[in-house]
Design a protein around this motif. Structure first.
Motif, short mmCIF file in Angstrom:
data_model
loop_
_atom_site.label_atom_id
_atom_site.label_comp_id
_atom_site.label_asym_id
_atom_site.label_seq_id
_atom_site.Cartn_x
_atom_site.Cartn_y
_atom_site.Cartn_z
N PHE A 86 0.84 -1.20 0.00
CA PHE A 86 0.00 0.00 0.00
C PHE A 86 0.87 1.25 0.00
O PHE A 86 2.06 1.20 0.34
N LYS A 87 0.25 2.33 -0.39
CA LYS A 87 0.92 3.63 -0.31
C LYS A 87 0.89 4.07 1.14
O LYS A 87 -0.16 4.10 1.77
N PHE A 88 2.07 4.39 1.68
CA PHE A 88 2.22 4.82 3.07
C PHE A 88 1.36 6.07 3.30
O PHE A 88 1.53 7.07 2.61
N PRO A 89 0.42 6.02 4.25
CA PRO A 89 -0.49 7.16 4.45
C PRO A 89 0.22 8.48 4.80
O PRO A 89 -0.26 9.55 4.42
N VAL A 90 1.36 8.42 5.46
CA VAL A 90 2.07 9.62 5.85
C VAL A 90 2.86 10.22 4.68
O VAL A 90 3.05 11.42 4.59
N VAL A 140 -11.15 0.11 14.26
CA VAL A 140 -10.78 0.41 12.88
C VAL A 140 -11.99 1.02 12.17
O VAL A 140 -13.06 0.42 12.14
N PRO A 141 -11.82 2.24 11.59
CA PRO A 141 -12.93 2.85 10.86
C PRO A 141 -13.28 2.06 9.60
O PRO A 141 -12.43 1.38 9.02
N GLU A 142 -14.52 2.17 9.18
CA GLU A 142 -14.96 1.52 7.93
C GLU A 142 -14.12 2.05 6.77
O GLU A 142 -13.77 3.23 6.73
N GLY A 143 -13.78 1.17 5.84
CA GLY A 143 -13.00 1.57 4.66
C GLY A 143 -11.52 1.76 4.94
O GLY A 143 -10.80 2.30 4.11
N GLN A 144 -11.07 1.28 6.11
CA GLN A 144 -9.66 1.41 6.46
C GLN A 144 -9.17 0.10 7.06
O GLN A 144 -9.96 -0.78 7.39
N TYR A 145 -7.83 -0.01 7.19
CA TYR A 145 -7.21 -1.25 7.66
C TYR A 145 -6.16 -0.93 8.72
O TYR A 145 -5.47 0.08 8.64
N PHE A 146 -6.06 -1.84 9.69
CA PHE A 146 -5.00 -1.78 10.68
C PHE A 146 -3.99 -2.84 10.26
O PHE A 146 -4.35 -4.01 10.11
N PHE A 154 10.22 -4.53 15.28
CA PHE A 154 10.98 -3.67 14.37
C PHE A 154 10.12 -3.28 13.16
O PHE A 154 10.62 -3.26 12.04
N SER A 155 8.86 -2.99 13.41
CA SER A 155 7.95 -2.66 12.32
C SER A 155 7.31 -1.30 12.55
O SER A 155 6.72 -1.05 13.60
N TYR A 160 1.83 3.06 15.10
CA TYR A 160 2.56 4.32 15.18
C TYR A 160 1.98 5.43 14.31
O TYR A 160 2.05 6.59 14.67
N TRP A 161 1.41 5.10 13.17
CA TRP A 161 0.93 6.14 12.27
C TRP A 161 -0.53 5.99 11.85
O TRP A 161 -1.04 6.76 11.06
N GLY A 162 -1.23 5.03 12.39
CA GLY A 162 -2.67 4.93 12.14
C GLY A 162 -3.07 3.95 11.06
O GLY A 162 -2.36 2.99 10.77
N PHE A 163 -4.21 4.19 10.49
CA PHE A 163 -4.87 3.25 9.58
C PHE A 163 -4.49 3.49 8.12
O PHE A 163 -4.05 4.56 7.75
N VAL A 164 -4.70 2.45 7.31
CA VAL A 164 -4.47 2.53 5.86
C VAL A 164 -5.83 2.65 5.18
O VAL A 164 -6.67 1.74 5.28
#
Length: 189
Positions: A86-90, A140-146, A154-155, A160-164
């Motif tokens: 996936f494209k990193f959300p940040v 987890v909000p609808e339409g998003q992934y954890f 080490f991930s 750390y930055w939320g949902f995809v």
């Protein structure tokens, strides 16, 4: 008689020129078709991807190469345990690879070194023994992934930055093709 022979020669010469043109035209058409197919496959169906870090060990190792299917999620959304790119959300210019832990509506937490989803401990036989910090619970909000890496200590992941968001998902990892001695279908659980 001579004119008949010269006509035959003219016809043979024209046939040779036509055959040469046909050969070049067929070659050009073949190359064009190959380029179009390569473009369609690369940008719409499948994409190669390399693993840049140790965040997915032991499942995927640094410098492994995988094939990502872009068509899998045309028919259904990512599911628990799928390994996705996936494209990193940040920073959407960067691509990440992680495992789907929670989908819209799930509640996810880490407690006492165990992943808990919707109040139940999730078996994760693909993980090496590790020590995880407690986390959550988060819904987890609808339409998003954890998502989380398999090398949890080490991930850089959803902890750390939320949902995809769904629109950031590129595709599902389906085949590990390099190194050759590790060729295999990439599976969830």
């Amino acid at each position: 008689m001579e004119s008949l022979e010269s006509q035959k020669e003219e016809i043979r010469g024209a046939a040779k020129k036509t055959a040469a043109k046909s050969t070049w035209r067929e070659l050009a058409e073949s190359i064009l078709i190959a380029l179009v197919l390569a473009f369609v496959i690369r940008f719409f169906l499948f994409q190669p991807f390399y693993i840049p870090s140790a965040s997915m060990e032991p499942t995927l190792r640094p410098l492994d190469r995988i094939i990502v299917s872009k068509i899998n999620y045309w028919f259904h959304p990512p599911a628990h345990s799928d390994i996705i790119v996936f494209k990193f959300p940040v920073d959407p210019s960067r691509d990440f690879v992680k495992r789907v832990i929670g989908v819209g509506g799930d509640t996810v937490e880490v407690r006492n070194n165990q992943l808990i989803r919707n109040g139940e401990v999730v078996a994760e036989p693909y993980l090496a023994p590790l020590q995880m910090k407690n986390f959550g619970p988060v819904k987890v909000p609808e339409g998003q992934y954890f998502v989380m890496g398999d090398n949890r200590n080490f991930s850089d992941d959803s902890r750390y930055w939320g949902f995809v968001p769904d629109e950031n998902v590129i595709g599902k990892a389906v085949l590990l093709y390099w190194p050759i001695d590790r060729i295999q279908v990439v599976k969830g659980v």
